[in-house]
Design a protein around this motif. Sequence first.
Motif, short mmCIF file in Angstrom:
data_model
loop_
_atom_site.label_atom_id
_atom_site.label_comp_id
_atom_site.label_asym_id
_atom_site.label_seq_id
_atom_site.Cartn_x
_atom_site.Cartn_y
_atom_site.Cartn_z
N UNK A 216 0.75 -1.28 0.07
CA UNK A 216 -0.02 -0.05 0.15
C UNK A 216 0.90 1.14 -0.05
N UNK A 217 2.01 1.16 0.76
CA UNK A 217 2.66 2.45 0.84
C UNK A 217 3.39 2.49 -0.55
N UNK A 218 3.90 1.81 -1.26
CA UNK A 218 4.58 1.74 -2.63
C UNK A 218 3.54 2.47 -3.53
N UNK A 219 2.01 2.00 -3.63
CA UNK A 219 1.17 2.20 -4.47
C UNK A 219 0.56 3.72 -4.08
N UNK A 220 0.66 4.21 -2.85
CA UNK A 220 0.25 5.59 -2.58
C UNK A 220 1.55 6.41 -2.86
N UNK A 221 2.71 5.87 -2.60
CA UNK A 221 3.93 6.80 -2.74
C UNK A 221 3.83 7.08 -4.29
N UNK A 222 3.63 6.18 -5.15
CA UNK A 222 3.78 6.52 -6.62
C UNK A 222 2.66 7.37 -7.04
N UNK A 223 1.64 7.41 -6.54
CA UNK A 223 0.42 8.21 -7.05
C UNK A 223 0.53 9.39 -6.31
N UNK A 224 1.18 9.82 -5.13
CA UNK A 224 1.36 10.92 -4.65
C UNK A 224 2.50 11.61 -5.54
N UNK A 225 3.51 11.05 -6.14
CA UNK A 225 4.25 11.46 -7.13
C UNK A 225 3.71 11.92 -8.19
N UNK A 226 2.82 11.22 -8.78
CA UNK A 226 2.18 11.60 -10.16
C UNK A 226 1.52 12.82 -9.70
N UNK A 227 0.93 13.05 -8.58
CA UNK A 227 0.02 14.16 -8.35
C UNK A 227 1.01 15.41 -8.32
N UNK A 228 2.18 15.33 -7.59
CA UNK A 228 3.16 16.42 -7.53
C UNK A 228 3.55 16.85 -9.00
N UNK A 229 3.44 15.96 -9.90
CA UNK A 229 3.90 16.57 -11.30
C UNK A 229 3.00 17.56 -11.90
N UNK A 230 1.78 17.64 -11.39
CA UNK A 230 0.77 18.51 -11.85
C UNK A 230 0.61 19.94 -10.89
N UNK A 231 1.85 20.14 -10.20
CA UNK A 231 1.79 21.11 -9.29
C UNK A 231 1.53 22.59 -10.05
N UNK A 232 1.90 22.50 -11.45
CA UNK A 232 1.66 23.91 -12.19
C UNK A 232 0.31 24.04 -12.66
N UNK A 233 -0.59 23.03 -12.44
CA UNK A 233 -2.06 23.37 -12.85
C UNK A 233 -2.90 23.88 -11.85
N UNK A 234 -3.74 24.70 -12.24
CA UNK A 234 -4.64 25.43 -11.24
C UNK A 234 -5.81 24.41 -10.83
N UNK A 235 -6.16 24.52 -9.78
CA UNK A 235 -7.04 23.61 -9.26
C UNK A 235 -8.36 24.39 -8.44
N UNK A 236 -8.49 25.62 -8.94
CA UNK A 236 -9.56 26.37 -8.48
C UNK A 236 -10.72 26.55 -9.45
#
Length: 469
Positions: A216-236
């Motif tokens: 579970x840790x590995x799966x969550x870690x990989x997807x948190x990483x993917x979500x960080x790749x989108x830091x430039x996108x607005x979420x508002x």
Amino acid sequence: MFSLANLPARATIPQLLATPAARSLRMALDTVALGSTATYSQLHLVAGPVVQQFYAQRNFAPAWTHLDSLTWNQQARQALALLRSAPEFGLDPLTYSWSALSALPDSLQLPPTKTATTATLAGFELRLTDALLRFSTHLRYGRLHPLTLTPTEFTQPHAQEAISGLLQALTSPNFSPTFLTCQPTSRAYQQLQQAWSHTLRLYPDSLRPTTGNAADFRRVALNLERLRWDVHLPDSGDYALVNIAAYQLHLVQRGQVVQTHRIVVGKPATPTPTLDSRITVFVTAPEWRVPYSIAVNEILPELQHNPGFLSDNNYFLLDYRGRRVNPWRVNWQRLTPQAFPYTIRQTAGRHNALGNMVFYFTNQHGIYLHDTPARALFREPKRARSHGCIRIEKPLDLATFLLKREAQQGALPDIHRNIASHERCRYDLAQGLPIRVRYYTCDVQNKQIRFYADIYCQDEAVATAFFKP
């Protein structure tokens, strides 16, 4: 205890540099004798140039250590607690030398002289700064580059951002919360990080990635990483989020999911690509222009067996000038996928592969979002069945959402009539709707983490790079 606050109000830069602690740090970071690479290697600094910039902006004043008691100050202890909690963010404390840094009190008992003790203290000071600068950058942008899966490099903007964030946290009465503002603010990231953090706090033995539920840790870690790749996108703003692995499309409005649709995505052999675009137009009762790959790989073999396959499935044949061709007058046995001079289209209607409606967004892959006559597919749990395009269960609900955003609700009765009469009509959207197509093998729904099958086997490549020693 040495700190900037203890200096006289009119202390000058030479006075700052004259303090024993500042001199010690400045000497440690002096690269003249050995060169920068050897100096930083000797100090065990991964981000040596950024550490150098950090202390230059502080006039080489220490940030974490007490010179009198030879130990960490209160902010350092908070920083070490943050590094220890790295698994709550999908990261490993060992990446940031947490074990070595937490051993400072024992290490200071070893040196036999005050000079050696001061040097040891300076080394630990620099290593903690190095760890925190890297930790903040990884929290914001990820440990890996999304395209190459190589380690993230400190660009000058990233370096200055990390330095500014750390300096701000140092001047804040609440060090840890201020430091953690470096994280992405997107709804998906915040929900997954907080849900995972809550899980680990319920089960303290899982705080290390090598214990507890490592999968579970590995799966969550990989997807948190993917979500960080989108830091430039607005979420508002409003947007459509497609999660390929979950077979779902979410319509997000002002940070809240207002519609969720089941979808069908590409087969592993013809995967749906990840992308960012904008839905700008949709069409009722569309004709289907059969992609070349489908025409030559799937329809051509059928025609070589039976030219009536076209009329039986409501297709028609066009030459390079757009003129209709009688399939019975074509010598299909002589045609090959490498030499196929025709295009194939399918007439509008319930039989059409695009169904009653298609939504277009610019992309280099030639994919789109559309209805389908194969309604039974939406009842299946595994829905990787298309050639790459995305089929949506309730296209009318999506069309209604788009038109309401454009204040064009009056067009809805016409849409129903056009669908009933199989009449093609184009609807252009002045605003359009951003669409993000992503591949997340876990996310949070109803405050619970949900894990999805890695249908395209993309986790393995990311995991190999992410968990590389």
